[in-house]
Design a protein around this motif. Structure first.
Motif, PDB file in Angstrom:
ATOM      1  N   SER A  59       0.745   6.284   2.065  1.00 31.97           N
ATOM      2  CA  SER A  59       0.706   7.748   2.048  1.00 31.97           C
ATOM      3  C   SER A  59       2.131   8.274   2.071  1.00 31.97           C
ATOM      4  O   SER A  59       3.071   7.535   2.345  1.00 31.97           O
ATOM      5  N   GLY A  60       2.250   9.560   1.769  1.00 28.33           N
ATOM      6  CA  GLY A  60       3.564  10.197   1.811  1.00 28.33           C
ATOM      7  C   GLY A  60       4.199  10.414   0.454  1.00 28.33           C
ATOM      8  O   GLY A  60       5.285  10.993   0.363  1.00 28.33           O
ATOM      9  N   GLY A  61       3.559   9.949  -0.597  1.00 26.65           N
ATOM     10  CA  GLY A  61       4.109  10.144  -1.930  1.00 26.65           C
ATOM     11  C   GLY A  61       4.015  11.602  -2.373  1.00 26.65           C
ATOM     12  O   GLY A  61       3.333  12.410  -1.760  1.00 26.65           O
ATOM     13  N   GLY A  62       4.718  11.902  -3.444  1.00 26.70           N
ATOM     14  CA  GLY A  62       4.724  13.252  -3.982  1.00 26.70           C
ATOM     15  C   GLY A  62       6.047  13.533  -4.660  1.00 26.70           C
ATOM     16  O   GLY A  62       6.985  12.727  -4.581  1.00 26.70           O
ATOM     17  N   VAL A  63       6.136  14.684  -5.314  1.00 29.04           N
ATOM     18  CA  VAL A  63       7.344  15.043  -6.057  1.00 29.04           C
ATOM     19  C   VAL A  63       8.505  15.294  -5.093  1.00 29.04           C
ATOM     20  O   VAL A  63       8.356  15.979  -4.083  1.00 29.04           O
ATOM     21  N   VAL A  64       9.643  14.717  -5.452  1.00 24.32           N
ATOM     22  CA  VAL A  64      10.868  14.875  -4.672  1.00 24.32           C
ATOM     23  C   VAL A  64      11.967  15.370  -5.607  1.00 24.32           C
ATOM     24  O   VAL A  64      12.113  14.828  -6.709  1.00 24.32           O
ATOM     25  N   PRO A  65      12.738  16.352  -5.229  1.00 23.98           N
ATOM     26  CA  PRO A  65      13.851  16.775  -6.082  1.00 23.98           C
ATOM     27  C   PRO A  65      14.971  15.744  -6.042  1.00 23.98           C
ATOM     28  O   PRO A  65      15.121  15.007  -5.047  1.00 23.98           O
ATOM     29  N   PRO A  66      15.749  15.654  -7.095  1.00 21.86           N
ATOM     30  CA  PRO A  66      16.889  14.731  -7.083  1.00 21.86           C
ATOM     31  C   PRO A  66      17.793  14.984  -5.884  1.00 21.86           C
ATOM     32  O   PRO A  66      18.115  16.134  -5.570  1.00 21.86           O
ATOM     33  N   GLY A  67      18.176  13.913  -5.216  1.00 21.45           N
ATOM     34  CA  GLY A  67      18.969  14.031  -3.999  1.00 21.45           C
ATOM     35  C   GLY A  67      18.159  14.225  -2.738  1.00 21.45           C
ATOM     36  O   GLY A  67      18.708  14.228  -1.635  1.00 21.45           O
ATOM     37  N   GLY A  68      16.854  14.353  -2.904  1.00 17.83           N
ATOM     38  CA  GLY A  68      15.987  14.584  -1.758  1.00 17.83           C
ATOM     39  C   GLY A  68      15.602  13.309  -1.023  1.00 17.83           C
ATOM     40  O   GLY A  68      16.040  12.210  -1.380  1.00 17.83           O
ATOM     41  N   SER A  69      14.775  13.471  -0.017  1.00 13.56           N
ATOM     42  CA  SER A  69      14.337  12.366   0.824  1.00 13.56           C
ATOM     43  C   SER A  69      12.818  12.334   0.909  1.00 13.56           C
ATOM     44  O   SER A  69      12.156  13.347   0.687  1.00 13.56           O
ATOM     45  N   ARG A  70      12.311  11.165   1.245  1.00  7.15           N
ATOM     46  CA  ARG A  70      10.863  11.003   1.397  1.00  7.15           C
ATOM     47  C   ARG A  70      10.623   9.855   2.352  1.00  7.15           C
ATOM     48  O   ARG A  70      11.333   8.845   2.324  1.00  7.15           O
ATOM     49  N   ARG A  71       9.587   9.978   3.171  1.00  9.61           N
ATOM     50  CA  ARG A  71       9.185   8.891   4.049  1.00  9.61           C
ATOM     51  C   ARG A  71       7.775   8.472   3.672  1.00  9.61           C
ATOM     52  O   ARG A  71       6.846   9.280   3.697  1.00  9.61           O
ATOM     53  N   LEU A  72       7.633   7.221   3.343  1.00  9.26           N
ATOM     54  CA  LEU A  72       6.322   6.666   3.019  1.00  9.26           C
ATOM     55  C   LEU A  72       5.792   5.891   4.216  1.00  9.26           C
ATOM     56  O   LEU A  72       6.560   5.283   4.962  1.00  9.26           O
ATOM     57  N   SER A  73       4.482   5.908   4.357  1.00 13.66           N
ATOM     58  CA  SER A  73       3.808   5.140   5.402  1.00 13.66           C
ATOM     59  C   SER A  73       2.784   4.215   4.768  1.00 13.66           C
ATOM     60  O   SER A  73       2.287   4.487   3.672  1.00 13.66           O
ATOM     61  N   CYS A  74       2.469   3.157   5.466  1.00 13.61           N
ATOM     62  CA  CYS A  74       1.434   2.215   5.024  1.00 13.61           C
ATOM     63  C   CYS A  74       0.635   1.816   6.251  1.00 13.61           C
ATOM     64  O   CYS A  74       1.153   1.134   7.136  1.00 13.61           O
ATOM     65  N   ALA A  75      -0.607   2.262   6.303  1.00 18.73           N
ATOM     66  CA  ALA A  75      -1.482   1.946   7.422  1.00 18.73           C
ATOM     67  C   ALA A  75      -2.268   0.680   7.119  1.00 18.73           C
ATOM     68  O   ALA A  75      -2.931   0.589   6.082  1.00 18.73           O
ATOM     69  N   ALA A  76      -2.190  -0.282   8.024  1.00 19.43           N
ATOM     70  CA  ALA A  76      -2.836  -1.574   7.829  1.00 19.43           C
ATOM     71  C   ALA A  76      -4.054  -1.723   8.736  1.00 19.43           C
ATOM     72  O   ALA A  76      -4.056  -1.234   9.871  1.00 19.43           O
ATOM     73  N   SER A  77      -5.052  -2.411   8.228  1.00 14.59           N
ATOM     74  CA  SER A  77      -6.235  -2.710   9.035  1.00 14.59           C
ATOM     75  C   SER A  77      -6.924  -3.949   8.481  1.00 14.59           C
ATOM     76  O   SER A  77      -6.725  -4.324   7.328  1.00 14.59           O
ATOM     77  N   GLY A  78      -7.704  -4.590   9.335  1.00 16.98           N
ATOM     78  CA  GLY A  78      -8.496  -5.736   8.906  1.00 16.98           C
ATOM     79  C   GLY A  78      -7.795  -7.079   8.972  1.00 16.98           C
ATOM     80  O   GLY A  78      -8.367  -8.094   8.575  1.00 16.98           O
ATOM     81  N   PHE A  79      -6.551  -7.091   9.434  1.00 13.84           N
ATOM     82  CA  PHE A  79      -5.828  -8.343   9.622  1.00 13.84           C
ATOM     83  C   PHE A  79      -4.815  -8.141  10.750  1.00 13.84           C
ATOM     84  O   PHE A  79      -4.575  -7.016  11.187  1.00 13.84           O
ATOM     85  N   THR A  80      -4.214  -9.237  11.191  1.00 17.86           N
ATOM     86  CA  THR A  80      -3.274  -9.177  12.306  1.00 17.86           C
ATOM     87  C   THR A  80      -1.908  -8.746  11.788  1.00 17.86           C
ATOM     88  O   THR A  80      -1.057  -9.580  11.441  1.00 17.86           O
ATOM     89  N   PHE A  81      -1.711  -7.453  11.732  1.00 24.01           N
ATOM     90  CA  PHE A  81      -0.503  -6.861  11.147  1.00 24.01           C
ATOM     91  C   PHE A  81       0.764  -7.466  11.735  1.00 24.01           C
ATOM     92  O   PHE A  81       1.705  -7.780  10.999  1.00 24.01           O
ATOM     93  N   SER A  82       0.801  -7.655  13.022  1.00 19.63           N
ATOM     94  CA  SER A  82       2.020  -8.105  13.702  1.00 19.63           C
ATOM     95  C   SER A  82       2.396  -9.546  13.382  1.00 19.63           C
ATOM     96  O   SER A  82       3.465 -10.000  13.783  1.00 19.63           O
ATOM     97  N   SER A  83       1.544 -10.255  12.669  1.00 21.75           N
ATOM     98  CA  SER A  83       1.832 -11.636  12.294  1.00 21.75           C
ATOM     99  C   SER A  83       2.405 -11.767  10.883  1.00 21.75           C
ATOM    100  O   SER A  83       2.711 -12.878  10.450  1.00 21.75           O
ATOM    101  N   TYR A  84       2.524 -10.661  10.187  1.00 20.73           N
ATOM    102  CA  TYR A  84       2.917 -10.695   8.784  1.00 20.73           C
ATOM    103  C   TYR A  84       4.277 -10.065   8.553  1.00 20.73           C
ATOM    104  O   TYR A  84       4.600  -9.022   9.141  1.00 20.73           O
ATOM    105  N   THR A  85       5.052 -10.682   7.675  1.00 18.68           N
ATOM    106  CA  THR A  85       6.185 -10.000   7.079  1.00 18.68           C
ATOM    107  C   THR A  85       5.644  -8.923   6.146  1.00 18.68           C
ATOM    108  O   THR A  85       4.686  -9.163   5.414  1.00 18.68           O
ATOM    109  N   MET A  86       6.248  -7.758   6.199  1.00 14.75           N
ATOM    110  CA  MET A  86       5.775  -6.655   5.358  1.00 14.75           C
ATOM    111  C   MET A  86       6.854  -6.265   4.357  1.00 14.75           C
ATOM    112  O   MET A  86       8.059  -6.345   4.628  1.00 14.75           O
TER     113      MET A  86
END
Length: 117
Positions: A7-34
């Motif tokens: 989530s977090g995608g969308g149009v960004v103006p040149p020079g702008g900033s954006r923060r993307l997130s990725c919500a994980a479920s169904g597996f042991t997230f803390s055991s994986y390199t992401m």
């Protein structure tokens, strides 16, 4: 079932900033390199950044180091990437991926980040 939801995608103006997130479920997230990958129009998918299972080690594609910051919150099963000073060339679909034993096990569906004025 296993899910990686960006989530977090969308149009960004040149020079702008954006923060993307990725919500994980169904597996042991803390055991994986992401990882964050991206695929620009007409180009192959490329690795953007990676973070180890406890968040203590990160790696970046050379051209992105200094502008992108990958992080994770294992208590929230969530991966992040902060993207700053975005030029037009950073337009892409951004994907998160879970890696274990040198193999990508799970992919998200991607989120589009068009950099455009």
């Amino acid at each position: 079932q296993v899910q990686l939801v960006e989530s977090g995608g969308g149009v960004v103006p040149p020079g702008g900033s954006r923060r993307l997130s990725c919500a994980a479920s169904g597996f042991t997230f803390s055991s994986y390199t992401m990882n964050w990958y991206r695929q620009a129009p007409g180009k192959e998918r490329e690795l953007v950044a990676a973070i180890n299972s406890d968040g203590g080690s990160t790696n970046y594609a050379g051209s992105l180091k200094g502008r992108f910051t990958i992080s994770r919150d294992n208590a929230k099963n969530t991966l992040y990437v902060q993207m700053n000073s975005l030029p037009l060339e950073d337009t892409a679909v951004y994907y998160c991926a879970a890696r274990r034993l040198l193999q990508i096990k799970y992919w998200g569906q991607g989120t589009q980040v068009p950099v455009s004025s």
